[in-house]
Design an enzyme around this catalytic site. Structure first.
Site, PDB file in Angstrom:
ATOM      1  N   GLN A  12       0.817  -1.214   0.000  1.00 26.71           N
ATOM      2  CA  GLN A  12       0.000   0.000   0.000  1.00 26.71           C
ATOM      3  C   GLN A  12       0.849   1.262   0.000  1.00 26.71           C
ATOM      4  O   GLN A  12       0.595   2.199  -0.754  1.00 26.71           O
ATOM      5  CB  GLN A  12      -0.934   0.007   1.214  1.00 26.71           C
ATOM      6  CG  GLN A  12      -1.923   1.178   1.200  1.00 26.71           C
ATOM      7  CD  GLN A  12      -2.618   1.382   2.534  1.00 26.71           C
ATOM      8  OE1 GLN A  12      -2.143   0.926   3.575  1.00 26.71           O
ATOM      9  NE2 GLN A  12      -3.738   2.068   2.505  1.00 26.71           N
ATOM     10  N   TYR A 143       1.639  -7.020  16.524  1.00 24.15           N
ATOM     11  CA  TYR A 143       2.008  -5.924  15.629  1.00 24.15           C
ATOM     12  C   TYR A 143       2.598  -4.772  16.438  1.00 24.15           C
ATOM     13  O   TYR A 143       3.665  -4.237  16.110  1.00 24.15           O
ATOM     14  CB  TYR A 143       0.773  -5.462  14.861  1.00 24.15           C
ATOM     15  CG  TYR A 143       0.993  -4.279  13.941  1.00 24.15           C
ATOM     16  CD1 TYR A 143       1.627  -4.440  12.714  1.00 24.15           C
ATOM     17  CD2 TYR A 143       0.534  -3.007  14.282  1.00 24.15           C
ATOM     18  CE1 TYR A 143       1.811  -3.352  11.860  1.00 24.15           C
ATOM     19  CE2 TYR A 143       0.712  -1.934  13.434  1.00 24.15           C
ATOM     20  CZ  TYR A 143       1.356  -2.112  12.223  1.00 24.15           C
ATOM     21  OH  TYR A 143       1.532  -1.045  11.385  1.00 24.15           O
TER      22      TYR A 143
END
Length: 318
Positions: A12, A143
């Protein structure tokens, strides 16, 4: 920056950043690093060099850096938050072992390294409003754990080996070019597609859940500007809070309805994503980035929405 390796160039951020740097540094070599199965296509492939670069293969990284005389590495390889929760060991391998490989190559071959951090580096015990630059970081997701470790390891290599490491904490990123995959903030992209297609949007994040967001052009500027900034003015390095806008799903839907009044929204909350979202800041304080290297966003919710809708209508043929 002149010769730049972008690892994760088809993702992205990477796909947009690669093209931006090729436009802005035409005299340099901007290498699109990718892994098999995620090959660059179209303009991304045709406009400059591309090489297989697996972040978990230090020799492969070193070879490309040496052959192209790379002076700057953008390390964009990562599993996003929701996907990382499904594959925590893979997330650790990519985000931590991968970073060690890059930092070792940078130490040996004297290049700078940008490894983005995230609002995910914060946790439920962090102040949620005007989150300070320096504050408690105790995330509950793998994460987030890797992002905190990334910040600390990058600082370590700067302090011990003088590797020029720099980074920012990205908010949720919104883009019309490449769809995100597996992120907690993905809803803020998906809802635009649903609106333009005339579909009802089923939101996985609950109403009233505020999170920092940023339009991709601002994120790309930040990634470039921090690497071009005068380091003598830095009091921080890894990582700077950067902010642009903060909203919750109903506010985003209202902004879209100014241009597409037919948008319908309902909720089916994903408990994993909601749990992660609840632990993140509502809005970060980015005053250190503004002071130390002149950070300033150009887009707010309305200007982003106008631009997103205009580009997506062209992209989707609507």
């Amino acid at each position: 920056m002149k010769n730049v390796l972008i690892i994760g160039s088809t993702g992205q951020i990477g796909s947009d950043l690669t093209m931006k740097l090729r436009r802005e540094i035409p005299e340099g070599k901007i290498i699109a690093g990718y892994i098999p199965g995620f090959e660059p296509k179209g303009e991304l492939l045709e406009s400059g060099p591309a090489e297989v670069v697996n972040v978990c293969d230090g020799k492969q990284i070193a070879d490309v850096v040496s052959r192209y005389k790379v002076d700057t590495v953008y390390n964009l390889a990562a599993l996003l938050s929701a996907t990382a929760e499904k594959f925590p060991l893979k997330a650790w391998d990519i985000q931590m072992n991968g970073l060690i490989n890059i930092l070792e190559v940078a130490r040996e071959q004297k290049c700078a390294v940008f490894t983005p951090s995230s609002i995910g580096a914060f946790g439920p015990s962090t102040p949620h409003v005007n989150t300070p630059q320096d504050t408690i970081q105790r995330p509950k997701s793998i994460y987030g754990v890797t992002k905190v470790a990334t910040e600390l390891l990058s600082d370590y290599y700067f302090n011990k080996y003088a590797v020029d490491t720099r980074s920012v904490r990205f908010p949720g990123l919104i883009s019309y070019t490449t769809l995100p995959g597996g992120g907690t903030t993905d809803y803020a992209v998906e809802i635009y597609y649903a609106a333009i297609k005339g579909e009802e949007y089923v939101c996985p994040i609950g109403a009233g859940t505020y999170m920092d967001m940023m339009y991709m052009p601002d994120a790309l500027r930040a990634a470039v500007e921090i690497m071009q900034a005068d380091p003598d003015k830095f009091e921080h390095r890894n990582s700077f809070n950067i902010a642009s806008m903060s909203f919750e799903p109903e506010e985003l839907a209202a902004a879209i309805r100014k241009y597409i009044p037919t948008l319908k929204l309902r909720y089916e909350v994903d408990p994993v994503r909601q749990h992660i979202a609840n632990s993140w800041p509502d809005k970060m304080d980015d005053s250190c980035a503004r002071k130390e290297w002149g950070w300033k966003p150009e887009y707010d919710l309305d200007s982003m929405t106008r631009d997103m809708i205009g580009h997506l209508k062209i992209k989707l043929g609507k």
